[in-house]
Design an enzyme around this catalytic site. Structure first.
Site, PDB file in Angstrom:
ATOM      1  N   GLU A  17      -2.867   2.896  11.463  1.00 23.28           N
ATOM      2  CA  GLU A  17      -4.116   2.724  11.835  1.00 23.28           C
ATOM      3  C   GLU A  17      -4.207   1.750  13.141  1.00 23.28           C
ATOM      4  O   GLU A  17      -3.512   0.715  13.060  1.00 23.28           O
ATOM      5  CB  GLU A  17      -5.189   2.356  10.711  1.00 23.28           C
ATOM      6  N   GLY A  66      -4.316  -7.958   8.247  1.00 19.72           N
ATOM      7  CA  GLY A  66      -4.057  -8.572   6.871  1.00 19.72           C
ATOM      8  C   GLY A  66      -3.399  -7.684   5.805  1.00 19.72           C
ATOM      9  O   GLY A  66      -2.430  -8.024   5.430  1.00 19.72           O
ATOM     10  N   ALA A  67      -3.601  -6.385   5.983  1.00 17.57           N
ATOM     11  CA  ALA A  67      -2.981  -5.279   5.202  1.00 17.57           C
ATOM     12  C   ALA A  67      -3.402  -4.020   5.681  1.00 17.57           C
ATOM     13  O   ALA A  67      -4.189  -3.984   6.392  1.00 17.57           O
ATOM     14  CB  ALA A  67      -3.350  -5.641   3.760  1.00 17.57           C
ATOM     15  N   MET A  68      -2.873  -2.980   4.896  1.00 18.19           N
ATOM     16  CA  MET A  68      -3.011  -1.567   5.169  1.00 18.19           C
ATOM     17  C   MET A  68      -3.238  -0.736   4.138  1.00 18.19           C
ATOM     18  O   MET A  68      -2.238  -0.692   3.273  1.00 18.19           O
ATOM     19  CB  MET A  68      -2.136  -1.052   6.525  1.00 18.19           C
ATOM     20  N   HIS A 110      -9.567  -5.309  -1.503  1.00 16.30           N
ATOM     21  CA  HIS A 110     -10.117  -4.451  -0.443  1.00 16.30           C
ATOM     22  C   HIS A 110      -9.264  -3.058  -0.202  1.00 16.30           C
ATOM     23  O   HIS A 110      -9.758  -2.051  -0.147  1.00 16.30           O
ATOM     24  CB  HIS A 110     -10.273  -5.159   0.725  1.00 16.30           C
ATOM     25  N   GLU A 111      -8.165  -3.403  -0.256  1.00 15.13           N
ATOM     26  CA  GLU A 111      -7.033  -2.145   0.151  1.00 15.13           C
ATOM     27  C   GLU A 111      -7.144  -1.399  -1.099  1.00 15.13           C
ATOM     28  O   GLU A 111      -6.982  -0.172  -0.754  1.00 15.13           O
ATOM     29  CB  GLU A 111      -5.832  -2.551   0.569  1.00 15.13           C
ATOM     30  N   HIS A 132     -10.250   0.899  -0.794  1.00 15.17           N
ATOM     31  CA  HIS A 132     -10.282   1.986   0.251  1.00 15.17           C
ATOM     32  C   HIS A 132      -9.578   3.276  -0.548  1.00 15.17           C
ATOM     33  O   HIS A 132      -9.762   4.370   0.288  1.00 15.17           O
ATOM     34  CB  HIS A 132      -9.273   1.368   1.199  1.00 15.17           C
TER      35      HIS A 132
END
Ligand code: B3K
Ligand code: ZN
Length: 877
Positions: free
Chosen positions: A131, A271-273, A307-308, A311
């Site tokens: 992304e 932060g992260a994906m 959060h991840e 998603h």
């Protein structure tokens, strides 16, 4: 006209120009033969013409930094005259049939990839980040989110170097190969956009657990880290399991694969994906031990892990049609992670943190040169739009929608949104429509929140008619112009409110608690039958992302002391402090002696009287507003004066209340083993707030206390709080503490980052020179984004007095870093430009120097389009 050495400015992409893709991809069969400098990627794409697009015989494929080795259409090599190599690295293939298979083979170099987008190496292990547009750095592909395909990924690598081979979806076989190599295959049954593709390979170890979904699916959970970090994954795993259960309970959303893997990497752009079934995380948001991570780090881990995970439905199963819709997944998912964390402990304190973050990052963005709507209209580089506006303001907009239609209808709207759009790539409009259809509430005007940039200003006036007992509240709104949007329309602002009696009784509420909806530029709201004039408590829970003004110091004081709503109580105290700090700035400029305002002292005394009732809240309420927040309320910022006033107040408050602070500091010592629960965190926060004041007090033992706490701390929260006090001071213990900290933690990257940050944000006057020297330290590394953020980011965004040093050296230092970084990692470089873009807020001398540095960056040959966009927009505004 801005002078630029770019041959021609990079193109601007407009939302209005969206066209559906000419071809769809049904399946992707990828084979990656991993090698540090020469990875081979074979891709077989099953393509067909998109019935929703106009006729086209040309297939457009994105590509970047790929060496093409072969291309076949339905098995036959493609003649060169049918393939055009685009200037941007992509391919155009003419004369393709209705449906066909395309085989390509490319070579890429993970070792040469310092951009950390696409496939790259970190510490000898392979990671991907796709992304927003990284998949095109792995293979030729229509790299846009509305092309959703089913992926099969086969990874092949040296067994000794890469015992672990991970992909999206579920595992589907593995085996040995000649020459010490091995392979593993992963099949993802869910169609997904290319930005969710991921591969991880390397020498990592798994920390494992299990989760049973409410329908009985057994999910194998694993967090992959470097050997030696296994003991630091407990909080992340626990956060993951709580998130999975919460999404089932709150939204009925279950996980949909047999495995959920997380891999942690120390070189990561953000932060992260949320890659499908294989989240990749910055180690900062996974690893935590009490002795290495602060309470804030623990909080960050819970936030990002949830959060991840969230998603998986809001982003992955239902994704974005195009990148202008980014807030569709980000705003909604931030809203969900905020709600989750609020449900885990103190919702009130969590709300203060979120509001503070919004005001610190999003309000200035909304008032600056990069201001854009939650749904932007155009961009040059999409990576520049992963912003506080898209994320944090996007979450506020979702929150307001929920408060307008009510919790039950919001849940129905979520159900409808997912039922309608599962496995689709959709728009923000689709989301709002689902909420409107589920609730029957007309959200036509509400949509302006997505389209209009800028922070609305909400003003209040009130009047009371003694004879009739009628109280009239007049609310008005206006939104200042932003680049490209000179005129603004009123937006619907939900104002949750109550009326407070002025008799000083806690929580003496007059009747009339309600949520008012301000839809016009100005509206009156009347309340009948009141015995005396109340004080309006407005924006309870921060019910809308606006700036409120019009309350008197006296009204703020009443609210800070007596409101029943914790947000308004905290915020009124902060606004009160801002008003007094601005008055002190005027005193300072007029060379009047500075004195501790008695009203402010009374507020602090009141807080200290019941300090431990809610220690976390008291800690928040004791903290003075940040220098940036105060400077933002001035017509022209004055970083020196604001800094001087804030330092004066810290010392004056520390001195005046030294006894109470010392008593609390002693009383709140952690009795037992370290615990990470709301109560224990709150006690540490309050204890360290007291230490911070004691460290500034004129007499007393603050610095000795800090030294003792530093030497005996059993956890990083207390150790760092003590080091922070020492690092701000001239104490002889300062150097020794910093040296010892470095010696103890030099092998732990995440702790070493803290060592850099604490020096970068120091209030000392020699900080700028220290930061310049630290940029040359052996442990500083431009290739590691965490380290760059820890030193340069923390300095430029977190130390206004030193960054805005009158010499302009702070600006020069930042510009030098941006220029050097742009040749290494363009995404991180562009992110660093922000503070220079705030030149309009500064006085003429500083503004001129800031613009000169922006101009110097702009003139660099070969500047990336991302940095170009940030710099040119900063200069133009
Ligand atoms: N979606 C990613 C962010 C990607 C940023 C690309 N520049 C993490 C997140 O928001 O969850
Ligand atoms: Zn996200």
């Amino acid at each position: 006209m801005i002078a630029t050495s770019q041959p021609s400015p990079p193109p601007t992409i407009h939302r209005e120009d969206y066209r559906p893709p000419a071809f769809l991809v049904d399946s992707v069969d990828l084979h990656l033969a991993l090698h540090p400098a020469a990875t081979r990627v074979k891709a077989r794409l099953a393509l067909r013409r998109n019935p929703a697009a106009g006729p086209s015989g040309t297939l457009e494929l994105d590509g970047e930094a790929l060496t093409l080795l072969g291309l076949r259409l339905d098995g036959a090599p493609l003649p060169p005259d049918r393939v055009r190599h685009r200037a941007d690295g992509g391919l155009s293939i003419d004369g393709v049939p209705e449906a066909f298979a395309l085989d390509s083979e490319v070579e890429i170099s993970p070792a040469a990839n310092s951009e950390l987008s696409g496939l790259y190496l970190s510490g000898g292990n392979y990671f991907t980040q796709c992304e927003a547009e990284g998949f095109r750095r792995i293979t030729f592909f229509p790299d846009r989110p509305d092309v959703m395909a089913r992926y099969t990924t086969t990874i092949e690598a040296d067994r000794a170097a890469c015992p672990v081979l991970l992909g999206n979806g579920n595992p589907d076989g593995a085996g040995e190969l000649p020459d010490g190599r091995h392979w593993a295959r992963w099949v993802d049954p869910h169609p997904k956009p290319s930005y969710l593709f991921a591969v991880v390979a390397g020498d990592l170890v798994a920390v494992r657990d299990r989760f049973t979904t409410r329908s009985g699916r057994e999910v194998a959970l694993a967090i992959y880290v470097r050997q030696g970090d296994e003991d630091a994954c407990g909080h992340a795993m626990d956060s993951l399991k709580r998130s999975m259960a919460w999404d089932e309970q709150t939204y009925g959303l279950e996980y949909d694969l047999d495995v959920f893997n997380i891999a942690a990497v120390s070189d990561f752009n953000m932060g992260a994906m949320e890659n499908k079934g294989l989240n990749v995380f910055n180690t900062k948001y996974i690893l935590a031990r009490p002795e290495t991570a602060t309470d804030a780090d623990y909080e960050g881990i819970e936030t990002v892990v949830s959060h991840e995970y969230f998603h998986n439905w809001t982003g992955n199963r239902v994704t974005c049609r195009d990148w202008f819709q980014l807030s569709l997944k980000e705003g909604l998912t931030v809203f969900r992670d905020q709600h989750f964390t609020a449900d885990q402990g103190s919702a009130a304190v969590k709300r203060l943190w979120d509001v503070r973050r919004l005001r610190a990052a999003q309000f200035p963005e909304d008032a600056g040169p990069m201001a854009h709507p939650v749904r932007p209209d155009s961009y040059v580089e999409i990576n520049n739009f992963y912003t506080a506006t898209v994320y944090q303001k996007g979450a506020e907009v979702v929150r307001m929608m929920r408060s307008l239609i009510g919790e039950a209808d919001f849940r129905r709207g979520m159900d409808l949104y997912i039922a309608r759009h599962d496995n689709q790539a959709v728009t923000i409009e689709d989301f709002v429509q689902a909420m409107q259809d589920a609730s029957g509430v007309d959200l036509a005007r509400f949509r302006r929140w997505y389209a209009q940039a800028g922070t609305p200003e909400l003003r209040v006036r009130d009047a009371f008619d003694e004879s009739s007992g009628r109280y009239t509240l007049t609310l008005s709104q206006s939104t200042p112009p932003t680049p490209g949007q000179p005129e603004k329309l009123p937006v619907p602002i939900p104002v949750r409110m109550g009326l407070i009696g002025t008799d000083g009784t806690d929580g003496a509420e007059s009747p009339g608690a309600a949520t008012l909806l301000l839809e016009e530029a100005e509206q009156d709201f009347t309340f009948e039958g009141l015995p005396s004039k109340p004080v309006p408590s407005l924006l309870r829970g921060f019910s809308a992302p606006v700036k409120l003004s019009g309350l008197s110091l006296e009204q703020l004081g009443v609210l800070a002391a007596h409101d029943t709503d914790p947000f308004v109580r905290w915020d009124s105290g902060q606004q009160y402090a801002v008003a007094e700090m601005l008055r002190l700035v005027r005193d300072l400029r007029a060379q009047r002696p500075l004195e501790l305002p008695e009203g402010l002292a009374a507020n602090i005394a009141a807080l200290l009287e019941r300090a431990t009732d809610d220690a976390a809240f008291t800690a928040e309420a004791l903290a003075l507003p940040s220098e940036d927040f105060v400077a933002d309320q001035m017509p022209v910022a004055d970083p020196d004066a604001v800094h001087a006033v804030r330092q004066f107040l810290r010392a004056a408050i520390g001195t005046r209340f030294a006894g109470a602070f010392a008593a609390l500091h002693a009383e709140l010592t952690d009795p037992g083993p370290y615990r990470i629960d709301g109560m224990a965190i709150g006690r540490r926060a309050l204890r360290n707030a007291c230490l911070s004041y004691l460290g500034r007090a004129e007499q007393g033992d603050g610095l000795l206390r800090a030294e003792a706490q530093f030497n005996t701390a059993g956890n990083m929260t207390d150790m760092l709080a003590a080091l922070r006090v020492l690092a701000d001071s001239d104490s002889p213990a300062r150097e020794a503490a910093l040296a010892r900290f470095h010696a103890t933690w030099k092998r732990d990257d995440l702790v070493l980052d803290k060592w850099f940050t604490i020096q970068a944000v120091s209030a000392r006057t020699d900080t700028l020179q220290q930061v310049q020297a630290l940029a040359g330290h052996l442990d500083f590394d431009l290739r590691n984004p965490n380290r760059v953020r820890a030193l340069v980011g923390a300095f430029a965004a977190g130390n206004p007095a030193q960054f805005h040093h009158a010499s302009g050296e702070g600006y020069r230092f930042l510009a030098d870093t941006v220029i050097a970084l742009d040749a290494v990692n363009t995404q991180v470089a562009a992110r660093m430009v922000g503070p220079l873009g705030q030149w309009k807020r500064q006085d003429a001398a500083r503004g001129t120097m800031m613009r000169a540095e922006l101009q110097r960056i702009l003139e660099r040959p070969g500047l990336s389009k991302g940095t170009y966009e940030k710099v040119s927009k900063s200069l133009a505004a």
